[in-house]
Design a protein around this motif. Sequence first.
Motif, PDB file in Angstrom:
ATOM      1  N   ALA A  73       0.841  -1.203   0.000  1.00 40.56           N
ATOM      2  CA  ALA A  73       0.000   0.000   0.000  1.00 40.56           C
ATOM      3  C   ALA A  73       0.876   1.252   0.000  1.00 40.56           C
ATOM      4  O   ALA A  73       1.990   1.249   0.516  1.00 40.56           O
ATOM      5  CB  ALA A  73      -0.914   0.005   1.225  1.00 40.56           C
ATOM      6  N   ARG A  95      -2.996   0.411   5.758  1.00 45.27           N
ATOM      7  CA  ARG A  95      -3.622   0.128   4.458  1.00 45.27           C
ATOM      8  C   ARG A  95      -3.202  -1.237   3.922  1.00 45.27           C
ATOM      9  O   ARG A  95      -4.012  -1.963   3.337  1.00 45.27           O
ATOM     10  CB  ARG A  95      -3.248   1.220   3.448  1.00 45.27           C
ATOM     11  CG  ARG A  95      -3.985   2.527   3.678  1.00 45.27           C
ATOM     12  CD  ARG A  95      -3.558   3.598   2.682  1.00 45.27           C
ATOM     13  NE  ARG A  95      -4.314   4.820   2.907  1.00 45.27           N
ATOM     14  CZ  ARG A  95      -4.024   5.985   2.338  1.00 45.27           C
ATOM     15  NH1 ARG A  95      -2.989   6.084   1.508  1.00 45.27           N
ATOM     16  NH2 ARG A  95      -4.772   7.049   2.588  1.00 45.27           N
ATOM     17  N   GLU A  98      -5.010  -3.907   5.856  1.00 41.78           N
ATOM     18  CA  GLU A  98      -6.418  -3.912   5.453  1.00 41.78           C
ATOM     19  C   GLU A  98      -6.635  -4.666   4.142  1.00 41.78           C
ATOM     20  O   GLU A  98      -7.674  -5.280   3.928  1.00 41.78           O
ATOM     21  CB  GLU A  98      -6.888  -2.461   5.292  1.00 41.78           C
ATOM     22  CG  GLU A  98      -8.383  -2.301   5.112  1.00 41.78           C
ATOM     23  CD  GLU A  98      -8.787  -0.835   5.017  1.00 41.78           C
ATOM     24  OE1 GLU A  98      -9.947  -0.586   4.687  1.00 41.78           O
ATOM     25  OE2 GLU A  98      -7.939   0.056   5.262  1.00 41.78           O
TER      26      GLU A  98
END
Length: 201
Positions: A73, A95, A98
């Motif tokens: 990310a 991120r 996730e």
Amino acid sequence: MAGLLPYIDKSRIEAGCDEAGRGCLAGPVVAGAVILPKDFRHELLNDSKQLTEKQRQKLRPIIEQEALAWAVAYVDHKEIDQINILNASFLAMHRAVELLKVVPEHLLIDGNRFKPYNGIEHTCVIKGDGKYLSIAAASVLAKTHRDEFMEEMHEQYPHYAWDKNKGYPTKVHRAGIKLHGPTPIHRLSFQLLDKQLSLDL
């Protein structure tokens, strides 16, 4: 192999996290998150900074193919300028976690600081990319994906030698800034010129 450890707790799904590009003057900070099989081994895998570019490029497809889950990310230069590089590094890791297709139960973080993410337990490990396989794998992915991005940006902005320095503050990079000014992807919150060059402007 460099004696890297496979996990802290065998009973939990652990994801290693690391970032690349914190000290750069241009481009994003990029984080990798990797969940490896418990029995994963590779003789080359080590802290990405200890590896040659060729070794990192060799490892990247192996990690991406054999990991139980992996993600990369980005937090771009504008966000870095808004929230500062430390917070941007945490955000990039958040991120990446996730995006993992497997939800980890524990995060192994390279470094000494981290903002907790989504209630997942974490352990900070100083120089963790030289101690744990999953963090080393994350460092390889973060570094190779970021380098690839900066090489593409070099095609658009060839005056800064990003194909060589990847955005780090080398003399050639700073000379390019002095001569041509900053690009749209420079981090304006950073000191783009060293004091000696600044005085000459």
